[in-house]
Design an enzyme around this catalytic site. Sequence first.
Site, PDB file in Angstrom:
ATOM      1  N   SER A 137       0.857  -1.187   0.000  1.00 53.37           N
ATOM      2  CA  SER A 137       0.000   0.000   0.000  1.00 53.37           C
ATOM      3  C   SER A 137       0.891   1.233   0.000  1.00 53.37           C
ATOM      4  O   SER A 137       1.941   1.256   0.658  1.00 53.37           O
ATOM      5  CB  SER A 137      -0.891   0.027   1.242  1.00 53.37           C
ATOM      6  N   TYR A 150      -1.822  -1.060   9.948  1.00 54.23           N
ATOM      7  CA  TYR A 150      -1.975  -1.535   8.574  1.00 54.23           C
ATOM      8  C   TYR A 150      -0.695  -1.312   7.775  1.00 54.23           C
ATOM      9  O   TYR A 150      -0.223  -2.218   7.077  1.00 54.23           O
ATOM     10  CB  TYR A 150      -3.144  -0.804   7.920  1.00 54.23           C
TER      11      TYR A 150
END
Length: 241
Positions: A137, A150
Amino acid sequence: MSRVAIVTGGSRGIGRTTAERLAADGFAVVVVYAGNSVEAQSAVDAITAAGGQAIAAQADVADEQAVAAVFDTAEQTFGGVDVVVHAAGVMHLAPLAELDLSVLDGMHRTNVRGTFVVDQQAARRVRSGGAIVNFSSSVVGIALPGYAAYAATKGAVEAITLVLARELRGRDITVNAVAPGPTATALFLDGKDPETIARMAAQAPLERLGTPADIAEVVSFLAGPARWVNGQVIRANGGVI
């Protein structure tokens, strides 16, 4: 004989669009899903309706026996495995000081252990000339508040990716990661108000959110013609960073 791709998280969002794109590219596709068989079958039906080949297979990506069974199914149904796209993942957002550690453990199990398990089978079983594509990401670099847990799991994905690319020396298998920026999927949009979405869309010089098709295009490149791109993290984010 068709080349064969396994796509985890292939029943929805970026994973589904990627599965459909690879099928359009000529791959026979195994759509791997965690629990929603209806969504998975819908993805398979869309691929077959467009003239492609696909089957669905259920697996918890962190369960090594279940993942091995998916590879068995791919080999038994289509004759082998050429590309593995590991798009399955979970995201929970909270400030580091407030995050429930059981949530951290759950994200670690799916995002880190899951990547390790899927890549382990891929490293053992992908055929020469193949490709492994993981999902990171762009938040690893953007470092947005609330994303500590995350982003940490995706930093681990990048480390696994770069090491595995080097461990597969001599096998003619590429290993890369795609790191999307803000992309209009349910995973991204859930829980965000319109102002937040608009602000994040404006971050990129292209002044829009990414689409699943934007990301699938990058995966298609890495899975097919991109034989000289290896051991890289491709930040597909419209120029946010």
